[in-house]
Scaffold this active site. Sequence first.
Site, PDB file in Angstrom:
ATOM      1  N   GLU A 311       1.004  -1.137   0.007  1.00  0.00           N
ATOM      2  CA  GLU A 311       0.116   0.027  -0.075  1.00  0.00           C
ATOM      3  C   GLU A 311       0.870   1.223   0.009  1.00  0.00           C
ATOM      4  O   GLU A 311       0.455   2.214  -0.828  1.00  0.00           O
ATOM      5  CB  GLU A 311      -0.943  -0.174   1.238  1.00  0.00           C
ATOM      6  CG  GLU A 311      -1.710   1.083   1.342  1.00  0.00           C
ATOM      7  CD  GLU A 311      -2.834   1.247   0.178  1.00  0.00           C
ATOM      8  OE1 GLU A 311      -2.754   2.385  -0.504  1.00  0.00           O
ATOM      9  OE2 GLU A 311      -3.616   0.434  -0.044  1.00  0.00           O
ATOM     10  N   ASP A 315       0.954   4.223  -2.926  1.00  0.00           N
ATOM     11  CA  ASP A 315       0.589   5.594  -2.961  1.00  0.00           C
ATOM     12  C   ASP A 315       2.070   6.411  -3.277  1.00  0.00           C
ATOM     13  O   ASP A 315       1.302   7.558  -4.259  1.00  0.00           O
ATOM     14  CB  ASP A 315       0.210   5.835  -1.361  1.00  0.00           C
ATOM     15  CG  ASP A 315      -1.184   5.128  -1.023  1.00  0.00           C
ATOM     16  OD1 ASP A 315      -1.793   4.764  -1.914  1.00  0.00           O
ATOM     17  OD2 ASP A 315      -1.122   5.065   0.408  1.00  0.00           O
ATOM     18  N   SER A 529      -7.281   2.450  -3.548  1.00  0.00           N
ATOM     19  CA  SER A 529      -5.836   2.984  -3.019  1.00  0.00           C
ATOM     20  C   SER A 529      -5.141   3.266  -4.125  1.00  0.00           C
ATOM     21  O   SER A 529      -4.036   4.137  -3.747  1.00  0.00           O
ATOM     22  CB  SER A 529      -5.277   1.652  -2.339  1.00  0.00           C
ATOM     23  OG  SER A 529      -5.800   1.528  -1.008  1.00  0.00           O
ATOM     24  N   ASP A 571     -17.411  12.605 -17.196  1.00  0.00           N
ATOM     25  CA  ASP A 571     -18.796  11.589 -16.559  1.00  0.00           C
ATOM     26  C   ASP A 571     -18.456  10.191 -17.078  1.00  0.00           C
ATOM     27  O   ASP A 571     -18.344  10.081 -18.070  1.00  0.00           O
ATOM     28  CB  ASP A 571     -20.080  12.267 -17.351  1.00  0.00           C
ATOM     29  CG  ASP A 571     -21.179  11.832 -16.358  1.00  0.00           C
ATOM     30  OD1 ASP A 571     -21.019  11.095 -15.551  1.00  0.00           O
ATOM     31  OD2 ASP A 571     -22.308  12.017 -16.842  1.00  0.00           O
ATOM     32  N   ILE A 572     -18.644   9.376 -16.174  1.00  0.00           N
ATOM     33  CA  ILE A 572     -18.739   7.788 -16.283  1.00  0.00           C
ATOM     34  C   ILE A 572     -20.020   7.648 -16.552  1.00  0.00           C
ATOM     35  O   ILE A 572     -21.010   7.592 -15.516  1.00  0.00           O
ATOM     36  CB  ILE A 572     -17.757   7.231 -15.260  1.00  0.00           C
ATOM     37  CG1 ILE A 572     -16.701   7.990 -14.977  1.00  0.00           C
ATOM     38  CG2 ILE A 572     -17.786   5.904 -15.694  1.00  0.00           C
ATOM     39  CD1 ILE A 572     -15.654   8.165 -16.064  1.00  0.00           C
ATOM     40  N   GLY A 590     -24.285  12.384 -15.313  1.00  0.00           N
ATOM     41  CA  GLY A 590     -24.329  13.405 -13.969  1.00  0.00           C
ATOM     42  C   GLY A 590     -23.717  12.315 -12.638  1.00  0.00           C
ATOM     43  O   GLY A 590     -23.027  11.424 -13.001  1.00  0.00           O
ATOM     44  N   ASP A 592     -23.266   9.929  -9.672  1.00  0.00           N
ATOM     45  CA  ASP A 592     -23.875   8.869  -9.195  1.00  0.00           C
ATOM     46  C   ASP A 592     -22.952   8.192  -8.205  1.00  0.00           C
ATOM     47  O   ASP A 592     -21.942   8.681  -7.853  1.00  0.00           O
ATOM     48  CB  ASP A 592     -23.705   7.754 -10.585  1.00  0.00           C
ATOM     49  CG  ASP A 592     -22.245   7.534 -10.884  1.00  0.00           C
ATOM     50  OD1 ASP A 592     -21.602   7.070 -10.498  1.00  0.00           O
ATOM     51  OD2 ASP A 592     -22.298   7.954 -12.290  1.00  0.00           O
TER      52      ASP A 592
END
Length: 613
Positions: A311, A315, A529, A571-572, A590, A592
């Site tokens: 992790e 990052d 992550s 937008d996805i 929009g 979600d």
Amino acid sequence: MLFCHAGFLALAVLFSFSSCSPVRSRSSYAVKDSHHIPRKWSRVSAAPLNHIIKLEIALKQNQFDELEKHLYEVSDPDHHRYGDHLSHDEVNQLVKPSDESLNLVHEWLHDNGIGRDKLTYSAAKDWVKVSLPVAHIEGLLDTKYNVYRHVDGTHVVRAPTWSLPSHLHKHIDTIQPTNSFFRAAPRHSNVMPVADVGQDLLTAQRIDVASPPADLTVAQACNVSAVTPLCLRTLYGTIDYQPKVPGKNRIGLTNYLGETNNRSDVYLFLKQFRPEAVQAAFQFRIEVIAGGDNQQTPNNATQLADGKDLEGNLDAETILGIDYPTPLVAYNTGGSPPFKPDNNTPTDTNEPYLTWLQYVLAQSELPQVISTSYGDDEQTVPESYARTVCNQFAQLGARGISLLFASGDDGVGADGSCFTNDGKNTSTFLPSFPDGCPYVTSVGATKNFNPEVVAFDPRNGFVSGGGFSNYFPRPSYQDAAVIPYVASLGDQFAGLYNKHGRGYPDIAAQGQLFQTVWNGTIRRLDGTSASTPAASAILSLVNDALLAAGRKNLGFLNIWLYKRGYQAFTDILSGSAMGCGTTGFPAVKGWDAVTGFGTPYFPKVRAAALSSS
């Protein structure tokens, strides 16, 4: 009222506490807070009476409503105070407890044999801390501590129900560790080792990562099987941007649970994927908090088996791969060792957000953006704890710090675990904490490039998390975007989520099959992550542009985002937050509850931010 029991008498001399003397009390004890034991935890035994706990007492903040008012005003692009963030001292003045609250708590502690010389305080004195044995705390809080084991084999010492004298209820918000079972679990799913696939890909396409062509396209830079910094910089439009005020602008990340950022691995990653940034591997700052880990030697066999630093490396490598030369600060928060049943004397804090928050809130200078890839199910923590932590995030927001959190990797909830924690085992979606806090920005995940869709990996079950808080009501800044979305769902998922709760995530970014160097080898990782440091790095570059232009940094993002900024995000429209045996919340035009407003395109976000400031 007497607090004398045999176990404690045996320890009285050892700890020199006088809690067996009569206690002066203005009122009788009453239950202050109670929380059911989460499903993945089970009681093992009574806690050893001499086990030491660092008790943290949160006093009622005297002017939090005023602080929230300031937060919203300085974060609202339509307000004349936009960008006029509060100072460290100004925030402390607003959140310090009243003299009455502090005096009453001091009196209560003194009456229980705890003098002021035993106490430490937060900068604003809204937190009072003291280390005590279990026996003493059980009398102080009229409770019983037990050892609880998680399904992964770890243990904590907790008290699901605790009490206070009735007259103190309105002066104390929470006391921990008592009934919070929060675990700051990293949000990533390890896919599999991949031997040098990133370099093979780049070589095959004849791309010089140190000097990519000016006309580089997303199709040339990106591959769905191996996401690299070059791909992210091209996809999100930062590749042509050179940071102008590094040092004035900074970015931070958090590490918990024994994680750090291995500099040797970060060096190998940058050498391969961002060569001009390679020295940054040894230049970014690591601040160790409460005994946090910063092991820079190779992992041993046990650590390798546990995936230690997967992790942390993900990052740091993601942020430096995008943001260089913007300075990075890593906060490694530890505390004392977790409780072990065969060890009767460790200190047991295990409340990582509290430890980290109190550290950073005491600092006068902080990075303008801080990325956190850790969280847990909301119902693992009592509402009092969640609200107290959330209010501390508001303090950072008022100071102009953008806090980004990963929305989770299980969609609306991991299959087989979607039940309430109130003893009724009612079917429910599982919202995430702290994503439901209205003072943070939650980040979902996408995959693919033309177009991007909701991240989902059938090999490990990873799916971008999203949902609605059961603790925090929908903030007004979300109304225009979230109310229509909830209405569009109709009766679908009725009873499984809180239609009036704070919806999350707010935005999204790529989060699948990230190239990561760990233990000297390349691995591919999925998770929010990955998307959270990626989004944080892009927004940090927006801050760079703002500061270079003499403007203020973005600060708390959500007011600006929901009013204007959303128009700069892609937008996805495909995919959903699958989980709990359902298709989960769908991506739509929009906002979600799986990708928020979508992914950031740096040139548009920069332009929107500059036009708002």
